[in-house]
Scaffold this motif. Structure first.
Motif, PDB file in Angstrom:
ATOM      1  N   MET A  42      11.926  -1.295   1.751  1.00 51.27           N
ATOM      2  CA  MET A  42      11.354  -2.422   2.452  1.00 51.27           C
ATOM      3  C   MET A  42      10.484  -3.226   1.473  1.00 51.27           C
ATOM      4  SD  MET A  42      12.540  -1.828   5.487  1.00 51.27           S
ATOM      5  CE  MET A  42      13.941  -0.919   4.797  1.00 51.27           C
ATOM      6  N   ALA A  43      10.720  -4.512   1.385  1.00 52.58           N
ATOM      7  CA  ALA A  43       9.908  -5.381   0.528  1.00 52.58           C
ATOM      8  C   ALA A  43       8.792  -5.982   1.375  1.00 52.58           C
ATOM      9  CB  ALA A  43      10.769  -6.484  -0.079  1.00 52.58           C
ATOM     10  N   VAL A  44       7.550  -5.649   1.060  1.00 53.06           N
ATOM     11  CA  VAL A  44       6.396  -6.128   1.826  1.00 53.06           C
ATOM     12  C   VAL A  44       5.661  -7.193   1.024  1.00 53.06           C
ATOM     13  CG1 VAL A  44       4.196  -5.487   2.873  1.00 53.06           C
ATOM     14  CG2 VAL A  44       6.149  -3.930   3.026  1.00 53.06           C
ATOM     15  N   ASP A  45       5.528  -8.366   1.611  1.00 55.97           N
ATOM     16  CA  ASP A  45       4.783  -9.468   1.002  1.00 55.97           C
ATOM     17  C   ASP A  45       3.297  -9.096   1.016  1.00 55.97           C
ATOM     18  OD1 ASP A  45       3.529 -11.833   0.327  1.00 55.97           O
ATOM     19  OD2 ASP A  45       4.039 -12.844   2.212  1.00 55.97           O
ATOM     20  N   ALA A  46       2.781  -8.712  -0.147  1.00 58.79           N
ATOM     21  CA  ALA A  46       1.400  -8.215  -0.214  1.00 58.79           C
ATOM     22  C   ALA A  46       0.369  -9.311   0.007  1.00 58.79           C
ATOM     23  CB  ALA A  46       1.152  -7.548  -1.570  1.00 58.79           C
ATOM     24  N   MET A  47       0.788 -10.577  -0.133  1.00 56.48           N
ATOM     25  CA  MET A  47      -0.174 -11.673  -0.075  1.00 56.48           C
ATOM     26  C   MET A  47      -0.105 -12.451   1.230  1.00 56.48           C
ATOM     27  SD  MET A  47      -1.365 -10.911  -2.906  1.00 56.48           S
ATOM     28  CE  MET A  47      -2.651 -12.157  -2.957  1.00 56.48           C
ATOM     29  N   GLY A  48       0.675 -11.959   2.200  1.00 59.41           N
ATOM     30  CA  GLY A  48       0.826 -12.684   3.448  1.00 59.41           C
ATOM     31  C   GLY A  48      -0.193 -12.266   4.491  1.00 59.41           C
ATOM     32  N   GLU A  68       3.418   7.967   6.374  1.00 61.66           N
ATOM     33  CA  GLU A  68       3.701   8.345   7.759  1.00 61.66           C
ATOM     34  C   GLU A  68       5.178   8.278   8.115  1.00 61.66           C
ATOM     35  OE1 GLU A  68       1.284   6.040  10.400  1.00 61.66           O
ATOM     36  OE2 GLU A  68      -0.578   6.511   9.332  1.00 61.66           O
ATOM     37  N   LEU A  69       5.894   7.330   7.520  1.00 60.80           N
ATOM     38  CA  LEU A  69       7.294   7.129   7.887  1.00 60.80           C
ATOM     39  C   LEU A  69       8.259   7.698   6.860  1.00 60.80           C
ATOM     40  CD1 LEU A  69       7.055   3.359   8.987  1.00 60.80           C
ATOM     41  CD2 LEU A  69       6.716   5.401  10.401  1.00 60.80           C
ATOM     42  N   GLY A  70       7.757   7.892   5.645  1.00 60.97           N
ATOM     43  CA  GLY A  70       8.650   8.348   4.576  1.00 60.97           C
ATOM     44  C   GLY A  70       9.660   7.287   4.177  1.00 60.97           C
ATOM     45  N   VAL A  71       9.293   6.026   4.388  1.00 60.23           N
ATOM     46  CA  VAL A  71      10.196   4.912   4.085  1.00 60.23           C
ATOM     47  C   VAL A  71       9.840   4.336   2.710  1.00 60.23           C
ATOM     48  CG1 VAL A  71      10.834   2.575   4.770  1.00 60.23           C
ATOM     49  CG2 VAL A  71      10.545   4.347   6.507  1.00 60.23           C
ATOM     50  N   PRO A  72      10.821   4.151   1.833  1.00 62.35           N
ATOM     51  CA  PRO A  72      10.527   3.544   0.538  1.00 62.35           C
ATOM     52  C   PRO A  72      10.066   2.096   0.703  1.00 62.35           C
ATOM     53  CG  PRO A  72      12.692   4.603   0.534  1.00 62.35           C
ATOM     54  CD  PRO A  72      12.235   4.550   1.956  1.00 62.35           C
ATOM     55  N   VAL A  73       8.991   1.733   0.037  1.00 62.45           N
ATOM     56  CA  VAL A  73       8.416   0.394   0.136  1.00 62.45           C
ATOM     57  C   VAL A  73       8.171  -0.147  -1.272  1.00 62.45           C
ATOM     58  CG1 VAL A  73       6.363  -0.910   0.842  1.00 62.45           C
ATOM     59  CG2 VAL A  73       7.329   0.803   2.391  1.00 62.45           C
ATOM     60  N   VAL A  74       8.418  -1.439  -1.434  1.00 60.72           N
ATOM     61  CA  VAL A  74       7.975  -2.133  -2.643  1.00 60.72           C
ATOM     62  C   VAL A  74       7.042  -3.255  -2.206  1.00 60.72           C
ATOM     63  CG1 VAL A  74       9.984  -1.597  -4.077  1.00 60.72           C
ATOM     64  CG2 VAL A  74      10.025  -3.627  -2.623  1.00 60.72           C
ATOM     65  N   LEU A  75       5.972  -3.457  -2.945  1.00 59.96           N
ATOM     66  CA  LEU A  75       5.042  -4.546  -2.669  1.00 59.96           C
ATOM     67  C   LEU A  75       5.393  -5.730  -3.560  1.00 59.96           C
ATOM     68  CD1 LEU A  75       1.846  -2.363  -2.453  1.00 59.96           C
ATOM     69  CD2 LEU A  75       2.624  -3.903  -0.625  1.00 59.96           C
ATOM     70  N   VAL A  76       5.179  -6.940  -3.055  1.00 62.31           N
ATOM     71  CA  VAL A  76       5.516  -8.144  -3.810  1.00 62.31           C
ATOM     72  C   VAL A  76       4.284  -9.030  -3.905  1.00 62.31           C
ATOM     73  CG1 VAL A  76       7.123 -10.063  -4.051  1.00 62.31           C
ATOM     74  CG2 VAL A  76       7.836  -8.008  -2.791  1.00 62.31           C
ATOM     75  N   GLY A  77       3.903  -9.389  -5.137  1.00 63.30           N
ATOM     76  CA  GLY A  77       2.738 -10.235  -5.337  1.00 63.30           C
ATOM     77  C   GLY A  77       2.168 -10.082  -6.730  1.00 63.30           C
ATOM     78  N   PRO A  78       1.060 -10.759  -6.996  1.00 65.66           N
ATOM     79  CA  PRO A  78       0.414 -10.660  -8.312  1.00 65.66           C
ATOM     80  C   PRO A  78      -0.199  -9.266  -8.500  1.00 65.66           C
ATOM     81  CG  PRO A  78      -0.298 -12.631  -7.107  1.00 65.66           C
ATOM     82  CD  PRO A  78       0.404 -11.765  -6.126  1.00 65.66           C
ATOM     83  N   PRO A  79       0.246  -8.493  -9.472  1.00 66.20           N
ATOM     84  CA  PRO A  79      -0.254  -7.122  -9.636  1.00 66.20           C
ATOM     85  C   PRO A  79      -1.765  -7.053  -9.772  1.00 66.20           C
ATOM     86  CG  PRO A  79       1.689  -7.485 -10.987  1.00 66.20           C
ATOM     87  CD  PRO A  79       1.317  -8.815 -10.440  1.00 66.20           C
ATOM     88  N   GLU A  80      -2.364  -8.046 -10.437  1.00 66.63           N
ATOM     89  CA  GLU A  80      -3.812  -7.997 -10.656  1.00 66.63           C
ATOM     90  C   GLU A  80      -4.583  -8.191  -9.353  1.00 66.63           C
ATOM     91  OE1 GLU A  80      -1.743 -10.225 -11.732  1.00 66.63           O
ATOM     92  OE2 GLU A  80      -2.448 -12.228 -11.210  1.00 66.63           O
ATOM     93  N   GLN A  81      -3.987  -8.839  -8.371  1.00 68.10           N
ATOM     94  CA  GLN A  81      -4.646  -9.011  -7.070  1.00 68.10           C
ATOM     95  C   GLN A  81      -4.321  -7.870  -6.112  1.00 68.10           C
ATOM     96  OE1 GLN A  81      -4.676 -12.964  -5.255  1.00 68.10           O
ATOM     97  NE2 GLN A  81      -3.898 -13.853  -7.151  1.00 68.10           N
ATOM     98  N   ILE A  82      -3.160  -7.280  -6.276  1.00 66.07           N
ATOM     99  CA  ILE A  82      -2.772  -6.178  -5.394  1.00 66.07           C
ATOM    100  C   ILE A  82      -3.627  -4.950  -5.662  1.00 66.07           C
ATOM    101  CG2 ILE A  82      -0.903  -4.555  -4.900  1.00 66.07           C
ATOM    102  CD1 ILE A  82       1.059  -6.841  -5.280  1.00 66.07           C
ATOM    103  N   GLY A  83      -3.910  -4.690  -6.914  1.00 62.18           N
ATOM    104  CA  GLY A  83      -4.758  -3.548  -7.252  1.00 62.18           C
ATOM    105  C   GLY A  83      -4.023  -2.229  -7.175  1.00 62.18           C
ATOM    106  N   ASP A  84      -4.749  -1.185  -6.775  1.00 58.39           N
ATOM    107  CA  ASP A  84      -4.186   0.165  -6.724  1.00 58.39           C
ATOM    108  C   ASP A  84      -3.184   0.277  -5.582  1.00 58.39           C
ATOM    109  OD1 ASP A  84      -3.625   2.836  -6.898  1.00 58.39           O
ATOM    110  OD2 ASP A  84      -5.537   3.487  -6.028  1.00 58.39           O
ATOM    111  N   GLY A 112       0.872   4.282  -6.266  1.00 56.81           N
ATOM    112  CA  GLY A 112       2.179   4.677  -6.799  1.00 56.81           C
ATOM    113  C   GLY A 112       3.338   3.844  -6.273  1.00 56.81           C
ATOM    114  N   ILE A 113       3.081   2.902  -5.357  1.00 54.26           N
ATOM    115  CA  ILE A 113       4.152   2.045  -4.838  1.00 54.26           C
ATOM    116  C   ILE A 113       4.541   1.013  -5.896  1.00 54.26           C
ATOM    117  CG2 ILE A 113       4.760   0.335  -3.078  1.00 54.26           C
ATOM    118  CD1 ILE A 113       2.869   1.705  -1.174  1.00 54.26           C
ATOM    119  N   GLU A 114       5.843   0.840  -6.066  1.00 52.20           N
ATOM    120  CA  GLU A 114       6.345  -0.134  -7.040  1.00 52.20           C
ATOM    121  C   GLU A 114       5.925  -1.541  -6.639  1.00 52.20           C
ATOM    122  OE1 GLU A 114      10.640  -2.038  -8.509  1.00 52.20           O
ATOM    123  OE2 GLU A 114      10.586  -0.317  -7.154  1.00 52.20           O
ATOM    124  N   VAL A 115       5.681  -2.380  -7.622  1.00 53.03           N
ATOM    125  CA  VAL A 115       5.332  -3.779  -7.376  1.00 53.03           C
ATOM    126  C   VAL A 115       6.381  -4.686  -8.018  1.00 53.03           C
ATOM    127  CG1 VAL A 115       3.662  -5.626  -7.816  1.00 53.03           C
ATOM    128  CG2 VAL A 115       2.860  -3.316  -7.253  1.00 53.03           C
TER     129      VAL A 115
END
Length: 322
Positions: free
Chosen positions: A1-7, A25-41, A44-47
């Motif tokens: 699942m691609a999650v818009d981190a900045m929305g 909780e779901l065991g679902v693979p997730v990737v975050l999308v956005g500026p890495p420096e703003q997303i922060g820690d 372990g989720i891929e950005v």
């Protein structure tokens, strides 16, 4: 699942926290999308890096064309390119629709994508209302196609076999309503493959006699917002009444735990978001004030319908007869 981190209003902190909870909780693979420096820690989720952000008040069409490296656009591209099964965003609704449409493309045969929103029903699975705001002006052919897509979504999301379809109007009689409603009623009656049960009124939305309720985006959005406001007013009035004196406070101690499950069914955070139907991919649009729990719910919905073959079901539903 691609999650818009900045929305959304609570981005990126609550969005990232929600994505981390979804993984745990779901065991679902997730990737975050956005500026890495703003997303922060990310825990372990891929950005997927994106340098720009589309604001809530940006013009949807021009911002998607202008901000090609925005988190919303990159999330849609992740689905298009097969890096994710679905996208989730709590950001600018119009921009999320435009990103999905321009990057994923439209399913063959779809005239206009529509927003499908679950309407909770007491003691049953939710009904699906569409269009909830994507198309202010519609034709009867578009509404028939919304019926086909809504039925496919009801099957994929709630496991309903052969869903029933109703048309929102100002009366149950086929003679009631605008010319668009009356023409659509006649067309739905003679369209094969649609289990049409007639008109429903606005007062029926919370106990709809159908699995799918079809209307144009203007009416659907007004109906949805009216419903949300009415429920909020009722809950506030109820809590105020419970707090009136010592007797009602004692009554509240008994009643509130019993009302809690009902309130949970109507809680936007447990619903997750609306679905954009008609694009060649899965796109869940959460409300702008989404917190952690809303993002978990949105990821759950996106994963469930993607793995249930929603896009393939939609393609079959709108395909012309052989």
């Amino acid at each position: 699942m691609a999650v818009d981190a900045m929305g959304g209003d609570n981005a990126p902190n609550d969005i990232v926290a929600g994505a981390r909870r979804a993984v745990d909780e779901l065991g679902v693979p997730v990737v975050l999308v956005g500026p890495p420096e703003q997303i922060g820690d990310t825990g372990g989720i891929e950005v997927i890096p994106a340098s720009e952000v589309i604001a809530m008040d940006d013009d949807p069409g021009s911002s998607v064309r202008r901000k090609k490296d925005s988190s919303l656009v990159r999330a849609a591209e992740a689905v298009r390119d097969g890096r994710a099964l679905a996208m989730v965003s709590a950001g600018n609704t119009g921009a999320a629709m435009a990103s999905a449409l321009l990057r994923m493309g439209r399913l063959k045969g779809v005239v206009r994508p529509a927003i499908a929103t679950p309407i909770p029903q007491v003691g049953s699975h939710p009904a699906v209302l569409l269009d909830a705001g994507a198309n202010a002006e519609c034709t009867e052919a578009m509404l028939v196609q919304f019926a086909q897509m809504g039925a496919a979504y009801s099957s994929a999301r709630y496991g309903v076999e052969d869903p029933t379809v109703a048309l929102l109007s100002i009366g149950e009689e086929k003679s009631k309503g605008t010319p668009l409603v009356k023409d659509t009623h006649a067309l739905l009656e003679r369209t094969p493959g649609i289990r049409f049960v007639g008109n429903v009124e606005g007062r029926d939305l919370l106990h709809a006699p159908a699995d799918v309720v079809v209307t144009d985006g203007f009416t659907g959005n007004v109906a949805l917002k009216t419903l949300e406001g009415s429920l909020r007013f009722f809950m506030d009035a109820l809590l105020e009444a419970f707090a009136a004196d010592e007797d009602t406070k004692r009554a509240a101690e008994v009643m509130l735990p019993r009302l809690a499950p009902l309130a949970a069914e109507f809680d936007p955070d447990s619903i997750g978001g609306a679905m954009l139907l008609g694009v060649d991919g899965v796109c869940v649009i959460s409300h702008g004030s989404s917190g952690e729990r809303a993002i978990v719910s949105a990821v759950r919905v996106a994963h469930d319908v993607a793995t249930a073959g929603l896009v393939e079901r939609l393609a079959r539903a709108v395909a012309p007869p052989p």
